[in-house]
Design a protein around this motif. Structure first.
Motif, mmCIF file in Angstrom:
data_model
loop_
_atom_site.group_PDB
_atom_site.id
_atom_site.type_symbol
_atom_site.label_atom_id
_atom_site.label_comp_id
_atom_site.label_asym_id
_atom_site.label_seq_id
_atom_site.Cartn_x
_atom_site.Cartn_y
_atom_site.Cartn_z
ATOM 1 N N SER A 124 41.049 32.210 56.523
ATOM 2 C CA SER A 124 40.538 33.474 55.867
ATOM 3 C C SER A 124 41.701 34.467 55.759
ATOM 4 N N ALA A 125 42.876 34.315 56.284
ATOM 5 C CA ALA A 125 43.997 35.218 55.952
ATOM 6 C C ALA A 125 44.469 35.186 54.385
ATOM 7 N N LEU A 126 44.121 33.894 53.649
ATOM 8 C CA LEU A 126 44.594 33.725 52.367
ATOM 9 C C LEU A 126 43.928 34.992 51.350
ATOM 10 N N ARG A 127 44.494 35.376 50.341
ATOM 11 C CA ARG A 127 44.094 36.167 49.284
ATOM 12 C C ARG A 127 44.603 35.832 48.094
ATOM 13 N N GLY A 128 44.112 36.282 46.992
ATOM 14 C CA GLY A 128 44.544 35.937 45.509
ATOM 15 C C GLY A 128 45.408 37.187 45.190
ATOM 16 N N VAL A 129 46.449 36.991 44.466
ATOM 17 C CA VAL A 129 47.256 37.809 43.806
ATOM 18 C C VAL A 129 47.342 37.542 42.410
ATOM 19 N N ARG A 130 46.501 38.355 41.514
ATOM 20 C CA ARG A 130 46.522 38.017 40.119
ATOM 21 C C ARG A 130 47.611 38.180 39.381
ATOM 22 N N GLY A 131 47.857 37.390 38.390
ATOM 23 C CA GLY A 131 48.931 37.371 37.630
ATOM 24 C C GLY A 131 48.585 36.882 36.018
ATOM 25 N N GLU A 132 49.125 37.879 34.945
ATOM 26 C CA GLU A 132 48.783 37.450 33.778
ATOM 27 C C GLU A 132 49.773 37.287 32.913
ATOM 28 N N VAL A 133 49.910 36.092 32.112
ATOM 29 C CA VAL A 133 51.326 35.524 31.753
ATOM 30 C C VAL A 133 51.107 34.915 30.008
ATOM 31 N N LEU A 134 52.025 35.644 29.387
ATOM 32 C CA LEU A 134 51.878 34.944 27.833
ATOM 33 C C LEU A 134 52.888 33.775 27.453
ATOM 34 N N PRO A 189 39.459 36.902 31.948
ATOM 35 C CA PRO A 189 40.728 36.986 30.942
ATOM 36 C C PRO A 189 41.441 38.132 31.111
ATOM 37 N N ALA A 190 42.649 38.082 30.679
ATOM 38 C CA ALA A 190 43.699 39.160 30.918
ATOM 39 C C ALA A 190 43.023 40.380 30.345
ATOM 40 N N SER A 191 43.614 41.464 30.759
ATOM 41 C CA SER A 191 43.092 42.975 30.041
ATOM 42 C C SER A 191 44.060 43.175 28.819
ATOM 43 N N VAL A 192 43.307 43.905 27.936
ATOM 44 C CA VAL A 192 44.170 44.506 26.747
ATOM 45 C C VAL A 192 45.305 45.219 27.390
ATOM 46 N N ARG A 193 45.229 45.986 28.470
ATOM 47 C CA ARG A 193 46.428 47.061 28.867
ATOM 48 C C ARG A 193 47.425 45.983 28.995
ATOM 49 N N SER A 194 47.240 45.024 30.008
ATOM 50 C CA SER A 194 48.212 44.217 30.405
ATOM 51 C C SER A 194 48.921 43.111 29.331
ATOM 52 N N THR A 195 48.206 43.008 28.374
ATOM 53 C CA THR A 195 48.687 42.149 27.456
ATOM 54 C C THR A 195 49.562 43.028 26.456
ATOM 55 N N MET A 196 49.053 44.373 26.309
ATOM 56 C CA MET A 196 49.859 45.028 25.285
ATOM 57 C C MET A 196 51.434 45.629 25.960
ATOM 58 N N GLY A 198 62.635 40.127 17.576
ATOM 59 C CA GLY A 198 61.864 38.954 16.990
ATOM 60 C C GLY A 198 60.866 38.362 17.306
ATOM 61 N N PHE A 199 60.538 39.104 18.697
ATOM 62 C CA PHE A 199 59.161 38.828 19.145
ATOM 63 C C PHE A 199 57.880 39.338 18.413
ATOM 64 N N GLY A 200 58.380 40.254 17.489
ATOM 65 C CA GLY A 200 57.306 41.024 16.753
ATOM 66 C C GLY A 200 56.765 39.962 15.662
ATOM 67 N N GLU A 201 57.317 38.913 15.397
ATOM 68 C CA GLU A 201 56.985 37.871 14.560
ATOM 69 C C GLU A 201 56.431 36.552 15.226
ATOM 70 N N ALA A 202 56.548 36.672 16.674
ATOM 71 C CA ALA A 202 56.271 35.494 17.459
ATOM 72 C C ALA A 202 54.644 35.163 17.276
ATOM 73 N N ARG A 203 54.245 33.732 17.550
ATOM 74 C CA ARG A 203 52.891 33.505 17.660
ATOM 75 C C ARG A 203 52.350 33.455 19.202
ATOM 76 N N ILE A 204 51.220 34.179 19.253
ATOM 77 C CA ILE A 204 50.827 33.925 20.582
ATOM 78 C C ILE A 204 50.020 32.604 21.066
ATOM 79 N N LEU A 205 50.549 31.658 21.749
ATOM 80 C CA LEU A 205 50.054 30.526 22.076
ATOM 81 C C LEU A 205 49.030 30.634 23.072
ATOM 82 N N GLU A 206 49.004 31.311 24.086
ATOM 83 C CA GLU A 206 48.217 31.486 25.209
ATOM 84 C C GLU A 206 48.311 32.696 26.031
ATOM 85 N N VAL A 207 47.262 33.063 26.361
ATOM 86 C CA VAL A 207 47.486 34.552 27.240
ATOM 87 C C VAL A 207 46.631 33.988 28.494
#
Length: 362
Positions: free
Chosen positions: A212-222, A268-275, A287-296
């Motif tokens: 029961s001591a386990l908890r989740g810590v959410r992470g958002e990754v691109l 799904p990931a929030s707009v704020r976190s993704t931005m 150069g990341f301005g022209e990157a393609r988003i494969l996954e969020v």
């Protein structure tokens, strides 16, 4: 014939830790049954989302010295573990680069002071190397002219998490004494292990009903595809509000992360976190301005109250391995070796070396 004091193991969960332990147990001569709620692609595992950086000094910004020691152990163990797999896995040790924008110099100084204290306290850590603009440009030409200074943390590394999960799967498939049960969730109470059996629970947050001591810590990754960016090593951006890492993988793929939210929400990931992640990456290299988003991607890391891992005897012959938090790839070889030592009834020397708790020992 098993070299362990048992000859049959039931491994619950086939994420990173479950696959590593199942393969080690099989190679020690055990018959191994692996039970996984999902499929062979590890779609539901935190390990599939991770950047798989092996950065004990960099992580000491939030991790205790015990985890730094585990990370140092892992840097030496990963090449040995990878060499025994039937498929290649991308692995490098070209260090971690720490950079910052001029307005964040105070945050960078605070972070550098923390890392230097860790370096002084933990023997064997390579010395950080301060870089001026020309030295930084020589080390990482893609960042030439973008940052006036930085730090190199030598010897740190990374690997490709998805290649590793696939190679571990292939290794398990090749073992005649391993049976893989996909889409077959099991809990410890489903077993009553005899003297010749052990149950090893590696289900991460799936073990919360029993721990029961386990908890989740959410992470958002691109995951980005950026052919116009040529970073050669993991790069971290010091920032007071959203520190960033960029981990280059083969094929001009970059893993960018990660938010850290006290929540087990898997929506799904929030707009704020993704931005924030995208804007920070763009600030490191245009150069990341022209990157393609494969996954969020979104995932929750299994975390114990002190943010450190632990082993726990749930019952005689039932061992739980959990709480790897955001450090899974960095510490899993140390967790593997300590757990195997305990399962082999060979004492707890490694666990004590890593200050790894063994709870509820019967």
């Amino acid at each position: 014939m098993s070299t362990l004091p048992f000859d049959h193991a039931h491994v619950l969960g086939a994420g990173l830790m479950g696959r590593l332990l199942a393969l080690a147990l099989a190679r020690a001569g055990c018959a191994v049954d692996v039970y996984e709620a999902g499929g062979a692609d590890a779609e539901g595992a935190a390990a599939r989302v991770a950047a798989a950086m092996l950065a004990p000094l960099a992580e000491s910004a939030i991790a205790p010295e015990s985890l730094v020691r585990m990370g140092m152990h892992a840097l030496e163990r990963w090449p040995q573990l990878l060499a025994g797999l039937p498929a290649p896995v991308f692995f490098q040790r070209e260090g971690t680069l720490l950079v910052w924008h001029r307005q964040d110099a105070n945050e960078a100084a605070r972070l550098a002071a923390t890392l230097q204290r860790t370096q002084a306290a933990v023997p064997g850590l390579p010395a950080m190397q301060r870089l001026d603009g020309p030295a930084l440009a020589a080390l990482e030409p893609a960042l030439a002219g973008r940052f006036a200074q930085g730090w190199l943390l030598p010897g740190e590394g990374q690997l490709d998490n998805r290649e590793l999960l696939a190679a571990l799967f292939a290794g398990l498939q090749a073992m005649p004494n391993v049976r893989l049960h996909w889409h077959s969730p099991r809990a410890p109470q489903d077993f009553s292990p005899a003297a010749h059996e052990r149950v090893v629970d590696c289900r991460g947050l799936g073990a919360k009903p029993q721990w029961s001591a386990l908890r989740g810590v959410r992470g958002e990754v691109l995951r980005l595809h950026a052919p116009g960016v040529a970073l050669r090593r993991p790069t971290r951006l010091a920032h007071p509000r959203y520190p960033l890492y960029i981990a280059p993988k083969p094929g001009h793929v970059f893993v960018v992360g990660a938010t850290e939210i006290e929540s087990d929400d898997l929506s799904p990931a929030s707009v704020r976190s993704t931005m924030e992640l995208l804007s920070a990456a763009y600030a490191v290299h245009p150069g990341f301005g022209e990157a393609r988003i494969l996954e969020v991607l979104t995932q929750c890391r299994p975390t114990l109250p002190d943010n450190r891992p632990a082993l726990r005897w749930l019952a005689p012959r039932m061992l739980q391995v959990n709480g790897l938090y955001r450090h899974g790839f960095m510490i899993s070889p140390a967790m593997l070796d300590a757990a195997m030592q305990v399962l082999a009834d060979q004492g707890d020397a490694l666990a004590r070396r890593f200050d790894l708790p063994i709870l509820d020992t019967p």
